[in-house]
Design an enzyme around this catalytic site. Structure first.
Site, PDB file in Angstrom:
ATOM      1  N   THR A 226      -4.454 -10.151 -18.969  1.00 23.72           N
ATOM      2  CA  THR A 226      -5.582  -9.864 -18.085  1.00 23.72           C
ATOM      3  C   THR A 226      -6.884  -9.553 -18.806  1.00 23.72           C
ATOM      4  O   THR A 226      -7.944  -9.574 -18.193  1.00 23.72           O
ATOM      5  CB  THR A 226      -5.235  -8.702 -17.137  1.00 23.72           C
ATOM      6  OG1 THR A 226      -4.599  -7.660 -17.899  1.00 23.72           O
ATOM      7  CG2 THR A 226      -4.314  -9.137 -16.029  1.00 23.72           C
TER       8      THR A 226
ATOM      9  N   TYR B  23      -7.169  -5.226 -13.167  1.00 22.00           N
ATOM     10  CA  TYR B  23      -5.840  -5.514 -13.691  1.00 22.00           C
ATOM     11  C   TYR B  23      -4.923  -6.324 -12.771  1.00 22.00           C
ATOM     12  O   TYR B  23      -4.351  -7.315 -13.183  1.00 22.00           O
ATOM     13  CB  TYR B  23      -5.159  -4.195 -14.042  1.00 22.00           C
ATOM     14  CG  TYR B  23      -3.734  -4.311 -14.555  1.00 22.00           C
ATOM     15  CD1 TYR B  23      -3.458  -4.929 -15.769  1.00 22.00           C
ATOM     16  CD2 TYR B  23      -2.665  -3.799 -13.839  1.00 22.00           C
ATOM     17  CE1 TYR B  23      -2.157  -5.034 -16.240  1.00 22.00           C
ATOM     18  CE2 TYR B  23      -1.362  -3.897 -14.306  1.00 22.00           C
ATOM     19  CZ  TYR B  23      -1.110  -4.509 -15.514  1.00 22.00           C
ATOM     20  OH  TYR B  23       0.167  -4.615 -15.978  1.00 22.00           O
TER      21      TYR B  23
ATOM     22  N   ASP C  67      -8.405  -4.566 -24.275  1.00 23.25           N
ATOM     23  CA  ASP C  67      -7.421  -4.525 -23.192  1.00 23.25           C
ATOM     24  C   ASP C  67      -8.147  -4.217 -21.892  1.00 23.25           C
ATOM     25  O   ASP C  67      -9.282  -3.728 -21.893  1.00 23.25           O
ATOM     26  CB  ASP C  67      -6.352  -3.462 -23.467  1.00 23.25           C
ATOM     27  CG  ASP C  67      -5.014  -3.814 -22.809  1.00 23.25           C
ATOM     28  OD1 ASP C  67      -4.988  -4.753 -21.981  1.00 23.25           O
ATOM     29  OD2 ASP C  67      -4.008  -3.164 -23.129  1.00 23.25           O
ATOM     30  N   ASP C  68      -7.479  -4.510 -20.770  1.00 25.61           N
ATOM     31  CA  ASP C  68      -8.111  -4.250 -19.476  1.00 25.61           C
ATOM     32  C   ASP C  68      -8.245  -2.760 -19.194  1.00 25.61           C
ATOM     33  O   ASP C  68      -9.196  -2.306 -18.565  1.00 25.61           O
ATOM     34  CB  ASP C  68      -7.339  -4.941 -18.349  1.00 25.61           C
ATOM     35  CG  ASP C  68      -5.852  -4.629 -18.406  1.00 25.61           C
ATOM     36  OD1 ASP C  68      -5.465  -3.495 -18.055  1.00 25.61           O
ATOM     37  OD2 ASP C  68      -5.073  -5.507 -18.803  1.00 25.61           O
TER      38      ASP C  68
ATOM     39  N   GLY D 295       0.815  -1.200   0.000  1.00 25.01           N
ATOM     40  CA  GLY D 295       0.000   0.000   0.000  1.00 25.01           C
ATOM     41  C   GLY D 295       0.851   1.254   0.000  1.00 25.01           C
ATOM     42  O   GLY D 295       2.032   1.231  -0.342  1.00 25.01           O
TER      43      GLY D 295
END
Length: 504
Positions: free
Chosen positions: A303, A257, A365-366, A102
């Site tokens: 993905t 993603y 695409d993602d 994070g």
């Protein structure tokens, strides 16, 4: 973005930690680390590179003990140097190690407070070291020689009071146990599971459920926002809510993603969410382009495959693979310089010409981040003989930087920042461009009745930062740290230090 894992077992954990990091390698390819606990002694190995590069047999033999942590990272705050590989260690109190995923949005303020008020020195530019020292100070303030689970939870409550941003931490105290905690908004994911052995119950904490699956652990549940769990070295589990006003707001980009499709995050199957993204996108095409002339749908691996397949099924258009991916090339939008990034796209994907020649192709695409990759892929499709090249993104335009642990480019380097969708289409060179609507993306992930998520962090799409503390000045400072020129200077400084070391 990083991957974390913690294990409390009845036998040696070194191999299991390594295996878990291999499964979580997609979450970070910059550095890897493992720390184990043998009685009261810690054994640590960490360094830059993939897990397979960092750990050799000689290292694994030395990582003894039945309890340990693992971490894979790419840099979000700080630079990519081996000094910032995790887990981090602090001697006082008790000898705590910590791995973190994070980003703390108030890291600079905390660093000053740690020095002025807590009398603690931070040795790196990583906010993970800051998080570790905040937790250590909150634990030390209780002034106990032997601590109990309630002391741990009070310390985590102190972390939540002081820290802002999106974060998950997993910490280990020698001879005592492992602690895992999640920020009050639940922005970053963490899950735990258990496994029964002939010697008793074993526990595992990880960023994604696939790590549990790979080691034969039964998934129990995700940690709630603001919650902490403590697993004692003898296998007892305790949990407690440690935040005053928790609100589940997971990062929606995990589902778009970052997460593996076979993961479950906050009771959402990532694979199913991506399938619904494709269906929503197909419905938009049906509404806005009912007389489309798409001959074939081709995904940009990897993905986007799930979304592309469901989109093609909904439109009754042929789906096929048109690109072969070299799996040994890293994710391009993370790379520091445009020249390196452009070169790597051609190295990463190779075109199957016959799937493009003479056809109207819809590439799926993602998401579109910088636009560099999309631009080159469109050009590759044209060079392969495509008659017309259309492009669809399973996510809305990415217009704002991520501040919660994804090292996206600075705002000015995002292709959709300050551009209309038509201008983005012109930039990437497609004949038509279709973006997912934000409400459709939220509905695709949310799937009412399947999860209790009522809100997501969608800040990269709409600039609405769920923690409410992200100011313009913070974003301006982030801009200076993340732009390509800054990264080039940082890389040059790193090479200079390496040269000095090698010549010494």
């Amino acid at each position: 973005m990083c991957g974390i894992v913690g294990l409390v077992c009845k036998t040696a954990v070194n191999q299991s930690l390594y295996d878990a990091l291999m499964v979580l390698q997609h979450r970070g390819q910059d550095a890897a680390g493992i720390v184990t606990c043998e009685g009261g002694k810690l054994h640590l190995r960490k360094g830059n590179g993939l897990a397979s590069d960092v750990f050799r047999t000689s290292h694994m033999i030395k990582l003894r003990g039945n309890m340990g942590l693992g971490h894979v990272r790419y840099p979000t705050a700080g630079c990519s140097s081996s000094a910032e590989a995790q887990p981090f260690y602090v001697n006082s109190p008790y000898g705590i190690t910590l791995a973190h995923n994070g980003n703390l949005t108030n890291a600079e303020e905390l660093k000053k407070d740690l020095f002025r008020e807590d009398l603690r020195h931070i040795n790196t530019s990583s906010d993970s070291e800051i998080l570790l020292n905040i937790f250590a100070h909150e634990l030390q303030a209780q002034n106990k020689l032997r601590i109990a689970p309630e002391d741990i939870f009070r310390a985590v409550a102190g972390v939540h009071r002081r820290c802002r941003g999106g974060y998950v931490g997993v910490a280990m105290i020698p001879g005592f146990g492992i602690i895992a905690f999640r920020d009050p908004y639940g922005i970053r994911p963490v899950v735990y599971g258990r496994r029964e052995s002939d010697r008793g119950t074993e526990y595992m904490v990880a960023s994604e459920s696939v790590a549990l699956d790979s080691l034969g652990f039964e998934r129990v549940r995700d940690l709630d926002p603001g919650e902490a769990i403590f697993i004692s070295h003898d296998g007892q589990l305790y949990s407690q809510q440690c935040a005053a006003n928790p609100m589940r707001s997971p990062c929606i980009f995990e589902f778009v993603y970052f997460a593996r499709p076979d993961s479950i995050i906050d009771n959402v199957f990532v694979h199913k969410a991506r399938s619904r993204m494709g269906q929503k996108l197909a419905k938009k095409i049906e509404r806005e382009w009912p007389d489309h002339d798409i001959d074939v749908v081709i995904p940009i691996p990897d993905t986007s495959r799930t979304a592309a397949l469901s989109l093609a099924g909904r439109l009754h258009v042929r789906y096929t693979e048109g690109f072969i991916k070299n799996r040994y090339i890293g994710r391009t939008f993370i790379m520091p310089g445009q020249t390196v990034r452009k070169k790597s796209v051609r190295q990463k994907l190779n075109v199957i010409d016959l799937e493009f020649k003479g056809k109207n192709v819809l590439l799926v695409d993602d998401s579109i981040v910088r636009g560099t990759t999309s631009q080159q892929i469109v050009q590759m499709a044209r060079e392969a003989g495509a008659k017309r090249v259309y492009f669809a993104s399973a996510a809305p335009p990415v217009r704002f930087p991520n501040v919660y642990g994804i090292d996206m480019p600075s705002a000015i380097e995002l292709v959709a920042h300050g551009r209309t969708e038509e201008e983005v289409r012109e930039y990437i060179g497609a004949d038509r461009l279709i973006f997912q609507d934000l409400n459709d993306l939220i509905n695709a992930v949310q799937k009412k009745g399947k999860t209790d998520i009522t809100r997501f962090d969608t800040s990269v799409f709409n600039g609405d930062y769920v923690t409410g503390d992200v100011s313009e000045s913070y974003l301006e400072q982030l801009e200076l740290l993340r732009n390509d020129n800054a990264k080039k200077e940082e890389d040059a400084a790193g090479r200079s230090i390496l040269d000095l070391h090698n010549n010494a």
